[in-house]
Design a protein around this motif. Structure first.
Motif, PDB file in Angstrom:
ATOM      1  N   LEU A  51       8.273  -6.730   3.036  1.00  0.00           N
ATOM      2  CA  LEU A  51       7.091  -7.522   3.374  1.00  0.00           C
ATOM      3  C   LEU A  51       6.437  -7.078   4.677  1.00  0.00           C
ATOM      4  O   LEU A  51       5.238  -7.299   4.876  1.00  0.00           O
ATOM      5  CB  LEU A  51       7.457  -9.012   3.455  1.00  0.00           C
ATOM      6  CG  LEU A  51       7.852  -9.679   2.135  1.00  0.00           C
ATOM      7  CD1 LEU A  51       8.273 -11.122   2.380  1.00  0.00           C
ATOM      8  CD2 LEU A  51       6.719  -9.625   1.117  1.00  0.00           C
ATOM      9  N   THR A  52       7.209  -6.457   5.551  1.00  0.00           N
ATOM     10  CA  THR A  52       6.671  -6.027   6.847  1.00  0.00           C
ATOM     11  C   THR A  52       6.459  -4.511   6.914  1.00  0.00           C
ATOM     12  O   THR A  52       6.224  -3.956   7.990  1.00  0.00           O
ATOM     13  CB  THR A  52       7.608  -6.455   7.997  1.00  0.00           C
ATOM     14  OG1 THR A  52       8.913  -5.908   7.787  1.00  0.00           O
ATOM     15  CG2 THR A  52       7.712  -7.967   8.076  1.00  0.00           C
ATOM     16  N   ASP A  53       6.527  -3.854   5.764  1.00  0.00           N
ATOM     17  CA  ASP A  53       6.347  -2.400   5.697  1.00  0.00           C
ATOM     18  C   ASP A  53       4.859  -2.069   5.576  1.00  0.00           C
ATOM     19  O   ASP A  53       4.254  -2.276   4.521  1.00  0.00           O
ATOM     20  CB  ASP A  53       7.122  -1.829   4.508  1.00  0.00           C
ATOM     21  CG  ASP A  53       7.150  -0.301   4.494  1.00  0.00           C
ATOM     22  OD1 ASP A  53       6.304   0.319   5.173  1.00  0.00           O
ATOM     23  OD2 ASP A  53       8.000   0.262   3.795  1.00  0.00           O
ATOM     24  N   LYS A  54       4.267  -1.538   6.619  1.00  0.00           N
ATOM     25  CA  LYS A  54       2.831  -1.234   6.633  1.00  0.00           C
ATOM     26  C   LYS A  54       2.454  -0.095   5.691  1.00  0.00           C
ATOM     27  O   LYS A  54       1.276   0.070   5.347  1.00  0.00           O
ATOM     28  CB  LYS A  54       2.393  -0.879   8.051  1.00  0.00           C
ATOM     29  CG  LYS A  54       2.477  -2.026   9.037  1.00  0.00           C
ATOM     30  CD  LYS A  54       1.999  -1.586  10.421  1.00  0.00           C
ATOM     31  CE  LYS A  54       2.075  -2.724  11.416  1.00  0.00           C
ATOM     32  NZ  LYS A  54       1.610  -2.301  12.777  1.00  0.00           N
ATOM     33  N   ASP A  55       3.447   0.699   5.278  1.00  0.00           N
ATOM     34  CA  ASP A  55       3.161   1.816   4.384  1.00  0.00           C
ATOM     35  C   ASP A  55       2.997   1.378   2.929  1.00  0.00           C
ATOM     36  O   ASP A  55       2.554   2.153   2.089  1.00  0.00           O
ATOM     37  CB  ASP A  55       4.275   2.868   4.470  1.00  0.00           C
ATOM     38  CG  ASP A  55       4.316   3.563   5.825  1.00  0.00           C
ATOM     39  OD1 ASP A  55       3.238   3.690   6.445  1.00  0.00           O
ATOM     40  OD2 ASP A  55       5.406   3.970   6.255  1.00  0.00           O
ATOM     41  N   LEU A  56       3.388   0.148   2.642  1.00  0.00           N
ATOM     42  CA  LEU A  56       3.211  -0.407   1.300  1.00  0.00           C
ATOM     43  C   LEU A  56       1.921  -1.206   1.246  1.00  0.00           C
ATOM     44  O   LEU A  56       1.532  -1.840   2.230  1.00  0.00           O
ATOM     45  CB  LEU A  56       4.385  -1.324   0.939  1.00  0.00           C
ATOM     46  CG  LEU A  56       5.774  -0.696   0.854  1.00  0.00           C
ATOM     47  CD1 LEU A  56       6.816  -1.785   0.601  1.00  0.00           C
ATOM     48  CD2 LEU A  56       5.838   0.362  -0.241  1.00  0.00           C
ATOM     49  N   SER A  57       1.269  -1.194   0.091  1.00  0.00           N
ATOM     50  CA  SER A  57       0.119  -2.081  -0.080  1.00  0.00           C
ATOM     51  C   SER A  57       0.627  -3.510  -0.161  1.00  0.00           C
ATOM     52  O   SER A  57       1.832  -3.764  -0.321  1.00  0.00           O
ATOM     53  CB  SER A  57      -0.654  -1.724  -1.349  1.00  0.00           C
ATOM     54  OG  SER A  57       0.046  -2.163  -2.512  1.00  0.00           O
ATOM     55  N   PHE A  58      -0.289  -4.467  -0.078  1.00  0.00           N
ATOM     56  CA  PHE A  58       0.061  -5.886  -0.164  1.00  0.00           C
ATOM     57  C   PHE A  58       0.850  -6.174  -1.442  1.00  0.00           C
ATOM     58  O   PHE A  58       1.940  -6.758  -1.411  1.00  0.00           O
ATOM     59  CB  PHE A  58      -1.234  -6.693  -0.103  1.00  0.00           C
ATOM     60  CG  PHE A  58      -1.074  -8.173  -0.282  1.00  0.00           C
ATOM     61  CD1 PHE A  58      -0.040  -8.858   0.332  1.00  0.00           C
ATOM     62  CD2 PHE A  58      -1.969  -8.883  -1.054  1.00  0.00           C
ATOM     63  CE1 PHE A  58       0.101 -10.231   0.174  1.00  0.00           C
ATOM     64  CE2 PHE A  58      -1.845 -10.255  -1.211  1.00  0.00           C
ATOM     65  CZ  PHE A  58      -0.810 -10.923  -0.606  1.00  0.00           C
ATOM     66  N   GLY A  59       0.334  -5.731  -2.568  1.00  0.00           N
ATOM     67  CA  GLY A  59       0.996  -5.974  -3.845  1.00  0.00           C
ATOM     68  C   GLY A  59       2.330  -5.264  -3.959  1.00  0.00           C
ATOM     69  O   GLY A  59       3.294  -5.809  -4.502  1.00  0.00           O
ATOM     70  N   GLU A  60       2.391  -4.044  -3.461  1.00  0.00           N
ATOM     71  CA  GLU A  60       3.647  -3.295  -3.495  1.00  0.00           C
ATOM     72  C   GLU A  60       4.731  -3.990  -2.699  1.00  0.00           C
ATOM     73  O   GLU A  60       5.905  -4.012  -3.100  1.00  0.00           O
ATOM     74  CB  GLU A  60       3.426  -1.885  -2.937  1.00  0.00           C
ATOM     75  CG  GLU A  60       2.676  -0.946  -3.866  1.00  0.00           C
ATOM     76  CD  GLU A  60       2.359   0.383  -3.218  1.00  0.00           C
ATOM     77  OE1 GLU A  60       2.355   1.405  -3.929  1.00  0.00           O
ATOM     78  OE2 GLU A  60       2.111   0.399  -1.978  1.00  0.00           O
ATOM     79  N   SER A  61       4.366  -4.577  -1.564  1.00  0.00           N
ATOM     80  CA  SER A  61       5.365  -5.260  -0.733  1.00  0.00           C
ATOM     81  C   SER A  61       5.969  -6.444  -1.478  1.00  0.00           C
ATOM     82  O   SER A  61       7.173  -6.708  -1.371  1.00  0.00           O
ATOM     83  CB  SER A  61       4.738  -5.714   0.582  1.00  0.00           C
ATOM     84  OG  SER A  61       3.855  -6.815   0.400  1.00  0.00           O
ATOM     85  N   VAL A  62       5.149  -7.149  -2.245  1.00  0.00           N
ATOM     86  CA  VAL A  62       5.638  -8.276  -3.041  1.00  0.00           C
ATOM     87  C   VAL A  62       6.543  -7.786  -4.163  1.00  0.00           C
ATOM     88  O   VAL A  62       7.648  -8.305  -4.374  1.00  0.00           O
ATOM     89  CB  VAL A  62       4.459  -9.081  -3.624  1.00  0.00           C
ATOM     90  CG1 VAL A  62       4.947 -10.102  -4.646  1.00  0.00           C
ATOM     91  CG2 VAL A  62       3.688  -9.776  -2.514  1.00  0.00           C
TER      92      VAL A  62
END
Length: 279
Positions: A51-62
């Motif tokens: 959830l706090t990984d800036k390299d992932l998109s919003f949807g990817e983090s979920v």
């Protein structure tokens, strides 16, 4: 805003909620058969990384948060928490001076790619009762409506969808002021217990409604309203909470969504205090 700080306060919020007595829900004081608070803590730790990984998109983090937790724990421990906390964390990661406005922009501009990751996360985890819904926006169908419409339709009965559809009104205009006011009168532990009861008494719990139907959800809501009237912020309420907990666990009525809303309120309270955001 610091990803490490967000990771820390997200984890703290998840763990803090476990340390208070929440009738019908899992805690260190009263367990749900087959579940473990250590696994809840581990789920919080796992999901915090994505959830706090800036390299992932919003949807990817979920999606990656939900998938990893389901694979490693072999059960749904925190999909609701992930869904509710992800937008708040993403707004902070992006940097904000007007939280409500930026949150609204984020929620209204979820693209098709991120929306697909959201749907895939729900499909992968398969939250309890999801198969019972057969109407418009059924995510188990191969072809479904767009994400914004899905949240709008499901917000009629699902409080997580309602947060997405109403820019977290239930958290920002109900939960957060309640918690802030309670903390001025009583201990933090008791304030969180009462906040949970307030969520229970304000609307039907989505998790109970999905699993057992609107009739049973309304019965729990009515009993919650009666309990709220008897709760006293200045005295011990353990016997009242214990009686209600025994009733709910006897019938396996777990107000999981109210627990998720409680965690989310704790997170936004910490975000406001640490990052000095006007909310």
């Amino acid at each position: 805003m610091s990803a490490e700080i967000l990771k820390k306060i997200y984890y703290q919020s998840c763990c803090e909620e476990l340390n208070v007595f929440k009738p019908g829900n899992h805690s260190v004081f009263s367990k749900i058969l087959g579940m473990s608070e250590n696994k809840f803590r581990y789920a919080a730790k796992l999901s915090s990384k994505f959830l706090t990984d800036k390299d992932l998109s919003f949807g990817e983090s979920v999606f990656h948060s939900a998938k990893r937790c389901k694979i490693e724990l072999n059960s749904n421990y925190n999909l609701g928490i992930i869904m509710l906390c992800a937008p708040l964390i993403r707004v902070c990661l992006n940097g904000t001076t007007n939280f409500k406005s930026d949150l609204r922009i984020l929620l209204k501009n979820i693209n098709d790619s991120d929306a697909n990751f959201f749907v895939q996360a729900i499909k992968f985890v398969k939250p309890a009762g999801i198969k019972n819904y057969k109407g418009v926006g059924n995510i188990l169908k191969k072809k479904t409506i767009n994400f914004s419409k899905m949240m709008s339709v499901s917000s009629e009965w699902d409080r997580i969808s309602r947060c997405y559809n109403e820019n977290y009104k239930e958290i920002l205009e109900f939960g957060l002021p309640k918690l802030t006011g309670l903390l001025k009168k009583t201990s933090r532990k008791k304030a969180i217990e009462i906040l949970y009861i307030d969520f229970l008494a304000s609307s039907t719990d989505s998790h109970i409604q999905r699993k057992f139907g609107i009739g049973k959800a309304k019965i729990v809501l009515k009993k919650s309203v009666l309990l709220k009237k008897r709760i006293n912020v200045f005295r011990k309420n353990q016997n009242l909470l214990l009686d209600f907990d025994n009733y709910l666990k006897k019938f396996h009525y777990n107000p999981g969504t109210c627990a998720d809303l409680t965690v989310t309120t704790l997170l936004i309270h910490k975000i406001r205090d640490i990052f000095k955001l006007p909310l």
